[in-house]
Design a protein around this motif. Structure first.
Motif, PDB file in Angstrom:
ATOM      1  N   SER A 190      35.854 -63.384  -6.832  1.00 28.94           N
ATOM      2  CA  SER A 190      34.821 -64.053  -7.314  1.00 28.94           C
ATOM      3  C   SER A 190      35.181 -63.851  -8.813  1.00 28.94           C
ATOM      4  CB  SER A 190      33.516 -63.725  -6.851  1.00 28.94           C
ATOM      5  OG  SER A 190      33.225 -64.128  -5.695  1.00 28.94           O
TER       6      SER A 190
ATOM      7  N   ARG B 111      32.013 -77.141  -4.720  1.00 29.19           N
ATOM      8  CA  ARG B 111      32.254 -76.397  -3.789  1.00 29.19           C
ATOM      9  C   ARG B 111      33.942 -76.444  -3.939  1.00 29.19           C
ATOM     10  NH1 ARG B 111      30.076 -74.543   1.323  1.00 29.19           N
ATOM     11  NH2 ARG B 111      28.286 -76.234   1.040  1.00 29.19           N
ATOM     12  N   ARG B 112      34.531 -77.337  -3.801  1.00 29.08           N
ATOM     13  CA  ARG B 112      35.938 -77.349  -3.706  1.00 29.08           C
ATOM     14  C   ARG B 112      36.465 -76.807  -4.919  1.00 29.08           C
ATOM     15  NH1 ARG B 112      39.456 -82.746  -2.612  1.00 29.08           N
ATOM     16  NH2 ARG B 112      37.372 -83.490  -1.649  1.00 29.08           N
TER      17      ARG B 112
ATOM     18  N   TYR C 208      34.989 -74.256  -6.673  1.00 30.28           N
ATOM     19  CA  TYR C 208      34.749 -72.710  -6.863  1.00 30.28           C
ATOM     20  C   TYR C 208      34.986 -71.920  -5.504  1.00 30.28           C
ATOM     21  CZ  TYR C 208      32.828 -73.424 -11.604  1.00 30.28           C
ATOM     22  OH  TYR C 208      32.535 -73.497 -12.911  1.00 30.28           O
ATOM     23  N   GLY C 209      35.116 -72.686  -4.445  1.00 29.91           N
ATOM     24  CA  GLY C 209      35.096 -72.014  -3.093  1.00 29.91           C
ATOM     25  C   GLY C 209      33.639 -71.563  -2.659  1.00 29.91           C
ATOM     26  N   ASP C 210      33.677 -71.298  -1.295  1.00 25.72           N
ATOM     27  CA  ASP C 210      32.483 -71.334  -0.330  1.00 25.72           C
ATOM     28  C   ASP C 210      31.583 -70.087  -0.875  1.00 25.72           C
ATOM     29  OD1 ASP C 210      33.129 -73.325   1.274  1.00 25.72           O
ATOM     30  OD2 ASP C 210      33.948 -72.204   2.702  1.00 25.72           O
ATOM     31  N   GLU C 211      32.084 -69.110  -1.369  1.00 23.94           N
ATOM     32  CA  GLU C 211      31.201 -67.922  -1.691  1.00 23.94           C
ATOM     33  C   GLU C 211      30.547 -68.231  -3.178  1.00 23.94           C
ATOM     34  OE1 GLU C 211      29.517 -64.210  -2.727  1.00 23.94           O
ATOM     35  OE2 GLU C 211      29.973 -65.166  -0.826  1.00 23.94           O
TER      36      GLU C 211
END
Length: 932
Positions: free
Chosen positions: A201, A477-478, A480-483
């Motif tokens: 992150s 979301r795409r 930064y990613g799910d977390e």
């Protein structure tokens, strides 16, 4: 909602208010259920609590220049522009406290005297407000990621959706947040630990925010700050009105760099331009603006194209607009020296040089800034202009642009220019389409998918400056990613548990949000069809705080056209009924909107045509006869004013009010005690010597006499010219001549045509076919004359000059030494601004007074001939702020350059305004001392 505000009248559900405020600068459209004009932070807090209690979405709106759909709603729209305009300069300009309704331009005007400026420098600075700059973490051409809103922020006064108010500048701000919002405070502590303990992150956040990046929430706040209250303040930056309301902010300012040198660097292709970027940045370049081949072709087509482009055979070329800036000439030269050394080694298509010449630099910047206007203004009627921006690492810029150009071709988007801030890897591009129907929306959706893959594949961000809004919310979301997306969701839930503050903006689980609620743009009229709804016109519009702005007048016309297409006759009837006053009667038709409009729309021209449609046959006939007998009309008006000047105002009020009630406020003027007695005839005997100029004194000088003790503008101008050895010739038929503005402003085409023909014919005869210049002594009349000769083929031979310019260039050089008064409050007019004579006005004023004071919030007074007498609320609203600044200044004298504007400012300030040339004549007249 009405129970949440002190004055229920500030809550409205009228169709015209809802549709006029529904539009921002984006390609999205939602119609609010109601519009509220908030008075202060406490009211906003109550409104947010009411929103939560009733389950109704609420959106905060200030300037409405947002490009991604973040300032619209189908819930409650709260205007936080009108009553949030305070500015307090701190520490000699090093810091500034400012409310969200202040435009960037207005803020910089306050800071300029201290040699400072606001850090963010968005291109929309004329209209975008500090609230929007904070909400979008705006940057611009020069500020990059160093001086943006996030980096220069010192503190915020935040109103949370719960109604809690937190001033982050207070020493106990964190403790107060913990006490009043314990769940929020603890949640921020927990999220910060979660982010910091996850190396993946941290890596994503550091990379994303090493670039310009306005996608999602500013999660770098969790890494940059220790106290939860500081994390919250910086999460609010870039949150697009989804976490709370910023009622006030304190910023650190940056030095104002007034010295600059500019050059246009043309390369063979994008790769060559991209390769030069690192070295250019290393030399200390303040701005490096990219333009692709199509941009250069668009710029080349302009009549004022830079010499470098005129003969260039553009193929795959690209250009960089380079500028160095300094606080001093020495600092600029240091940068420029390094730049010149590099330019000599670059593989340029043609040699170039840095220029400090203001005109040359302006032409280069016009090339860059005019791209949007040129392409958007030329789009087919019925289409919408969509302006997007992305950012990639600088070394990936050329490849990204080349692929992007390929996508334009793949999806049939024509004239899609690419331009932007090359040193930041940030480019803008524009798509024009109807965005209506399955084919168009499917094509746009497919294009967006390819764009997302392209930008994210290059390690970039889908939004650099314009905010996530609705257009990129499905793709957070795409990126930064799910977390990290889950972290953002928790931030939203902690601040706004009900999810009612600007829902659908910044975060959205609807994969089709970006192709939903797209605005339509049905063809209406030329001015309407050209409008891109950017809102640049609004800050200069004198009716902006009393009825509608130019943008709002235009979108109301679009709403009527769409309602007609939809068969909604009730909506058409309601909008047309309310438009009579809100849109038509209270427009000053001053043309100031055109001075700010990127596509040069003069909404006043539209309003004049609408007035023409509303005029009765009797009105048209009466005004046509007035054009034939204008001398009788003006002398009659003067006589009437002289008679009523002797009557106590109390005896006139009742019959005047009755006449307005019977015949209408748009037909019968309101008499007020600042109106003077009538003036004198304009006729003069022919001069004995050969004339040097033809003098056309304005007819307002006959209708409205001068201030007591002054001979008036005509006698004063004649006196100045006589002492300068300049002979004037007044046309013998002067009492029947006029510039045509009274007819033009009312949409009276027949009378206008008659007056134009008579006046132009008389001037052609008096000037010997145009050999002599024509001088007019009222700026609006000078502008009116120029319009008349432009509309009369035979008038092309005439040269029209305003008296202020004439005196500045022909009289001032020969003036003898004279005493000046200490201070003068000066009111430039809308016409002197449009004529470009404000510089001359300042020159003349400087001969009258040692200190010249133009109010910081100067604007059109909206007296507009008789408009201020018909609708005094218009002038009162337009002058409210500047009038107080004039009163606070306490100047010895007050001046303008147009008689009706002088009357308007006299009414507004309680101080006698007169023509600046009257003061100059008195100050320089032998044996006299200046009027005080």
């Amino acid at each position: 909602m009405r129970g949440s505000v002190a004055d229920p009248a500030r809550v409205t559900s009228r169709a015209i208010d809802r549709y006029a405020l529904a539009h921002d600068a984006s390609h999205f459209l939602l119609i609010p259920q109601a519009v509220v004009v908030a008075q202060d932070a406490e009211e906003v807090g109550r409104l947010m609590r009411s929103s939560a209690a009733h389950g109704v979405p609420l959106t905060l709106r200030s300037g409405g220049t947002s490009l991604s759909g973040q300032a619209i709603t189908d819930g409650i729209l709260v205007d936080v522009r009108r009553n949030f305009t305070r500015v307090e300069v701190l520490d000699g300009g090093a810091r500034v406290r400012v409310q969200p309704g202040v435009t960037v331009r207005a803020l910089n005007a306050r800071l300029a005297r201290f040699g400072r400026k606001f850090g963010p420098d968005p291109a929309s600075e004329i209209a975008c407000t500090i609230g929007g700059v904070i909400a979008n973490n705006s940057s611009g051409m020069a500020c990059g990621t160093v001086d943006n809103a996030y980096q220069t922020l010192e503190s915020l006064l935040i109103v949370l959706p719960s109604g809690t108010v937190i001033d982050t500048a207070e020493v106990d701000a964190d403790a107060r947040l913990r006490a009043l919002e314990p769940v929020l405070h603890a949640g921020l502590v927990r999220l910060a630990a979660r982010v910091r303990q996850n190396p993946a992150s941290v890596a994503v956040i550091r990379h994303q925010f090493s670039m310009k990046n306005t996608m999602g929430y500013g999660l770098n706040s969790f890494l940059d700050f220790e106290r939860p209250v500081d994390m919250l303040a910086h999460l609010i930056v870039g949150s697009e009105g989804t976490l709370g309301f910023v009622a006030e902010a304190v910023f650190r300012t940056v030095p104002l760099k007034t010295y600059a040198a500019t050059a246009l660097l043309v390369f063979d292709d994008l790769l060559a331009a991209n390769s030069a970027l690192p070295a250019l940045v290393d030399t200390g370049a303040a701005t490096v603006e990219l333009m692709d081949a199509l941009s250069l072709q668009v710029g080349q087509s302009g009549a004022d194209a830079p010499a470098q482009l005129r003969d260039l055979r553009i193929d795959k070329h690209a250009a960089l607009l380079l500028e160095y800036q300094g606080e001093s000439a020495a600092e600029l030269e240091q940068f420029a020296t390094a730049g010149r050394g590099l330019l000599a080694r670059l593989p340029l298509d043609a040699a170039t040089a840095l220029s400090t010449d203001a005109a040359a630099r302006a032409a280069l910047w016009h090339l860059r800034k005019g791209l949007y206007a040129t392409v958007a203004g030329a789009r087919p009627p019925g289409t919408v202009a969509l302006l997007e921006d992305v950012v990639v690492p600088v070394d990936a810029l050329a490849g990204t642009c080349e692929t992007l150009i390929g996508l334009f071709g793949k999806y049939s988007y024509e004239n899609s220019v690419i331009f932007g801030h090359a040193k930041d890897g940030n480019v803008h591009f524009m798509l024009t389409d109807t965005f209506v129907g399955e084919e168009s929306l499917s094509r746009f959706g497919a294009f967006t998918e390819d764009l997302v893959e392209l930008v994210l594949g290059a390690g970039g961000s889908l939004k650099a400056e314009h905010g996530t809004g609705r257009v990129m919310a499905p793709f957070v979301r795409r990126q930064y990613g799910d977390e990290l997306y889950r972290v953002m969701r928790e931030v939203k839930n902690l601040c706004d548990p009900g999810g009612l503050l600007n829902p659908g903006v910044l975060l959205s689980d609807d994969p089709n949000a970006h192709v939903t609620s797209i605005k339509s743009s049905p063809p209406v009229e030329a001015e309407v069809d050209s409008c891109v709804e950017c809102g640049y016109c609004e800050p200069v519009c004198p009716s902006r705080n009393v009825t509608l702005t130019p943008r709002q007048r235009i979108v109301t016309r679009r709403a009527i056209a769409q309602a007609e297409l939809d068969g909604d006759t009730a909506l058409v009837a309601e909008l047309e009924k309310d438009s009579v006053y809100e849109s038509v009667q209270t427009c000053a038709v001053d043309g100031m909107c055109q001075t700010a409009c990127p596509v040069q729309i003069n909404t006043g021209s539209l309003v004049k045509r609408l007035r023409e449609q509303d005029n009765t046959r009797i009105e048209k006939a009466l005004w046509a006869q007035a054009a034939t007998h204008w001398g009788v009309v003006t002398r009659g008006a003067a006589a009437a004013l002289s008679v009523v000047d002797r009557v106590p105002i109390g005896l006139l009020a009742a019959p005047n009010a009755a006449a307005r009630a019977v015949f209408g406020t748009d037909r019968v003027p309101l008499y007020s005690d600042e109106l003077p007695r009538g003036g004198a005839s304009r006729r003069r005997p022919a001069p004995t010597g050969a004339p040097d100029a033809v003098y056309l004194p304005a007819c307002v000088g006959t209708m409205f006499g001068p201030v007591d003790g002054s001979p008036g503008i005509q006698a004063s101008f004649e006196d100045l010219c006589e002492r300068a050895g300049i002979t004037l010739l007044v046309p013998t038929e002067i009492d029947g001549l006029c510039c045509g503005t009274p007819w033009s402003s009312k949409g009276l085409a027949d009378g206008l045509s008659r007056m134009q023909e008579r006046t132009v014919a008389a001037l052609l005869a008096t000037t010997r076919g145009g050999e002599l210049p024509v001088v007019c002594d009222a700026s609006s009349c000078t502008e009116g004359l120029l319009q008349s000769i432009a509309q009369t083929p035979s008038g092309a031979a005439l040269t029209i000059v305003d008296a202020v310019e004439f005196v500045a260039t022909r009289v001032l050089p020969g003036l003898p030494p004279h005493e000046r008064i200490a201070s003068l409050s000066l009111h430039p007019t809308c016409s002197s601004t449009r004529l470009g004579t404000n510089g001359h006005l300042a020159e003349v004023a400087a001969e009258v007074a040692e200190s010249i004071r133009v109010p910081e919030d100067w604007g059109c007074c909206a007296f507009a001939g008789d408009r201020g007498m018909l609708h005094p609320e218009l002038t009162e609203s337009a002058t409210r702020v500047q009038a107080q600044q004039v009163r606070d200044a306490g100047s010895e004298a007050h001046a303008s350059c147009n008689r009706t504007c002088e009357l308007g400012m006299t009414r507004a300030t309680g101080q006698e305004y007169q023509h600046v040339l009257e003061l100059l004549a008195a100050a320089t007249r032998p044996g006299e001392t200046p009027a005080r």
